[in-house]
Design a protein around this motif. Structure first.
Motif, short mmCIF file in Angstrom:
data_model
loop_
_atom_site.label_atom_id
_atom_site.label_comp_id
_atom_site.label_asym_id
_atom_site.label_seq_id
_atom_site.Cartn_x
_atom_site.Cartn_y
_atom_site.Cartn_z
N PHE A 5 14.63 67.17 -31.75
CA PHE A 5 14.22 65.74 -31.50
C PHE A 5 13.19 65.72 -30.54
O PHE A 5 13.09 66.25 -29.62
N SER A 6 12.30 64.81 -30.55
CA SER A 6 11.27 64.58 -29.57
C SER A 6 12.12 63.33 -28.38
O SER A 6 13.13 63.05 -28.94
N GLU A 7 11.31 63.30 -27.67
CA GLU A 7 12.04 62.12 -26.39
C GLU A 7 11.54 60.74 -27.01
O GLU A 7 10.81 60.70 -27.83
N TRP A 8 12.29 59.78 -26.53
CA TRP A 8 11.78 58.49 -26.76
C TRP A 8 10.54 57.93 -26.00
O TRP A 8 10.50 58.57 -24.86
N ARG A 9 9.70 57.47 -26.54
CA ARG A 9 8.18 57.25 -26.21
C ARG A 9 8.26 55.51 -26.32
O ARG A 9 8.40 55.04 -27.44
N ASN A 10 7.80 54.91 -25.23
CA ASN A 10 7.88 53.44 -25.34
C ASN A 10 6.12 53.43 -25.54
O ASN A 10 5.08 53.42 -24.74
N VAL A 11 5.89 52.88 -26.91
CA VAL A 11 4.58 52.78 -27.46
C VAL A 11 3.88 51.69 -27.00
O VAL A 11 2.76 51.80 -26.54
N THR A 12 4.63 50.64 -26.58
CA THR A 12 3.93 49.66 -25.99
C THR A 12 3.46 49.75 -24.71
O THR A 12 2.28 49.09 -24.21
N GLU A 13 4.15 50.37 -23.81
CA GLU A 13 3.60 50.63 -22.40
C GLU A 13 2.46 51.56 -22.58
O GLU A 13 1.60 51.32 -21.47
N GLU A 14 2.38 52.46 -23.38
CA GLU A 14 1.14 53.31 -23.61
C GLU A 14 0.07 52.53 -23.82
O GLU A 14 -1.09 52.74 -23.73
N GLU A 15 0.16 51.50 -24.97
CA GLU A 15 -0.94 50.57 -25.22
C GLU A 15 -1.39 49.63 -24.17
O GLU A 15 -2.40 49.38 -23.95
N MET A 16 -0.46 49.49 -23.45
CA MET A 16 -0.64 48.38 -22.13
C MET A 16 -1.61 48.97 -21.25
O MET A 16 -2.50 48.37 -20.50
N LEU A 17 -1.73 50.50 -21.07
CA LEU A 17 -2.43 51.03 -20.32
C LEU A 17 -4.21 50.73 -20.62
O LEU A 17 -4.96 50.69 -19.72
N HIS A 18 -4.17 50.27 -21.76
CA HIS A 18 -5.81 50.07 -22.38
C HIS A 18 -6.12 48.51 -22.14
O HIS A 18 -7.24 48.27 -22.50
N LEU A 19 -5.03 47.92 -21.86
CA LEU A 19 -5.18 46.58 -21.78
C LEU A 19 -5.40 45.82 -20.31
O LEU A 19 -5.65 44.74 -20.21
N SER A 20 -5.01 46.64 -19.42
CA SER A 20 -5.16 46.17 -18.00
C SER A 20 -6.75 45.86 -17.76
O SER A 20 -7.53 46.79 -17.77
N GLY A 21 -6.71 44.66 -17.33
CA GLY A 21 -7.97 44.03 -16.70
C GLY A 21 -9.05 43.85 -18.10
O GLY A 21 -10.35 43.71 -17.80
N ASN A 22 -8.63 44.07 -19.25
CA ASN A 22 -9.59 43.89 -20.18
C ASN A 22 -9.03 42.88 -21.36
O ASN A 22 -8.18 42.98 -22.10
N ILE A 23 -9.71 41.51 -20.95
CA ILE A 23 -9.10 40.49 -21.71
C ILE A 23 -9.81 40.51 -23.18
O ILE A 23 -9.18 39.53 -24.11
N PHE A 24 -10.54 41.43 -23.43
CA PHE A 24 -11.26 41.38 -24.71
C PHE A 24 -10.78 42.73 -25.52
O PHE A 24 -11.62 43.27 -26.51
N ALA A 25 -9.67 43.14 -25.15
CA ALA A 25 -9.15 44.35 -25.86
C ALA A 25 -9.02 44.19 -27.19
O ALA A 25 -8.66 42.93 -27.94
N ASN A 26 -9.20 45.23 -28.05
CA ASN A 26 -9.23 44.84 -29.74
C ASN A 26 -7.83 45.02 -30.21
O ASN A 26 -6.92 45.26 -29.05
N ARG A 27 -7.56 44.56 -31.42
CA ARG A 27 -6.42 44.47 -31.80
C ARG A 27 -5.68 45.81 -32.06
O ARG A 27 -4.39 45.75 -32.17
N GLY A 28 -6.32 46.89 -32.24
CA GLY A 28 -5.92 48.30 -32.20
C GLY A 28 -4.90 48.62 -31.13
O GLY A 28 -3.85 49.29 -31.16
N SER A 29 -5.24 48.00 -29.93
CA SER A 29 -4.32 48.37 -28.75
C SER A 29 -3.21 47.31 -28.68
O SER A 29 -2.57 47.46 -27.73
N LYS A 30 -2.86 46.54 -29.67
CA LYS A 30 -1.74 45.82 -29.37
C LYS A 30 -0.96 45.82 -30.76
O LYS A 30 0.00 45.00 -31.01
#
Length: 251
Positions: free
Chosen positions: A96-121
């Motif tokens: 088995f893999s470890e648990w991965r928090n996918v949302t936290e990973e996506e949030m790294l691309h959102l920091s300071g970017n108010i125009f983040a595309n839908r793919g990062s959410k």
């Protein structure tokens, strides 16, 4: 000139009649789909959902889309062995893999970017739509989703579009179960693509939906206290099948 006009009239009438019938069917279907649960609505499923939602369903809110917040998280775990080995669990040699928090990973691309595309959410969109469908389930069915349904065994033990399900489950409950299953399929498909990207291959995935309470605005300057958290587990599911083009475009 008069002959051409006469010959054009039947065609015009036919086009108008066909357009009127199609418009009437669409309006009727819209009223049924957006209205309360009725025997007519139940009898027309899943055709109604396929017609109105289909592959273009993206979960857009029409009038007042809720703002994204960082208190909702989607977590993914995968079984990396073959399906028959995974079904035997860790004692049977499954990896088995470890648990991965996918949302936290996506949030790294959102920091300071108010125009983040839908793919990062994507994980937040899935979480926001899946959680309410779980709440709509009866307590019995909500508890069942944490169980593993693998090796082709359908969720809840039924093909929800079958005659057997329609005869065995009350119409209102069946409608809620179908809505949940449709969103679960989206979540499992998302987890499948994520697992293939991160670990190369997987035969099963499971998910957690987590909600963390946020500090009230009035207490923002006070020392942080331990905040409450709630989770929903979606037990092991077979991965979804995707073509090579889909997997390549995801990666």
């Amino acid at each position: 000139m008069s002959r051409s006009r006469k010959s054009a009239r039947p065609l015009t009438v036919a086009v108008l009649l066909i357009s009127g019938v199609l418009a009437a069917v669409h309006i009727f279907a819209t009223l049924v789909f957006t209205g309360p649960s009725t025997p007519i609505k139940t009898s027309l499923e899943p055709q109604l959902s396929n017609y109105f939602l289909g592959p273009l369903d993206q979960g857009w809110s029409l009038f007042a889309p809720g703002p994204y917040s960082q208190d909702e998280y989607l977590l993914v775990q995968a079984c990396l062995s073959t399906a028959d080995v995974c079904a035997k669990g860790s004692k049977g040699g499954a990896k088995f893999s470890e648990w991965r928090n996918v949302t936290e990973e996506e949030m790294l691309h959102l920091s300071g970017n108010i125009f983040a595309n839908r793919g990062s959410k994507q994980s937040k969109v899935i979480h926001g739509r899946l959680w309410p469908t779980i709440n709509d389930l009866s307590d019995e069915h909500a508890n069942e989703i944490a169980k593993p349904f693998v090796l082709g065994n359908p969720v809840f033990g039924y093909d929800l579009d079958s005659k057997e399900a329609a005869e065995s489950i009350p119409a209102s409950e069946l409608q809620d179960m179908r809505s949940y299953k449709r969103m679960e399929d989206v979540a499992v498909g998302f987890a499948t693509l994520y697992a293939k990207e991160q670990w190369g291959s997987a035969s099963m995935v499971q998910l957690k939906l987590r909600r963390d309470a946020v500090t009230p605005f009035a207490q923002r300057h006070k020392p942080e206290k331990e905040l409450s958290s709630s989770e929903r587990l979606i037990g092991w599911r077979d991965v979804k099948a995707f073509g090579e083009d889909t997997v390549a475009s995801w990666s």
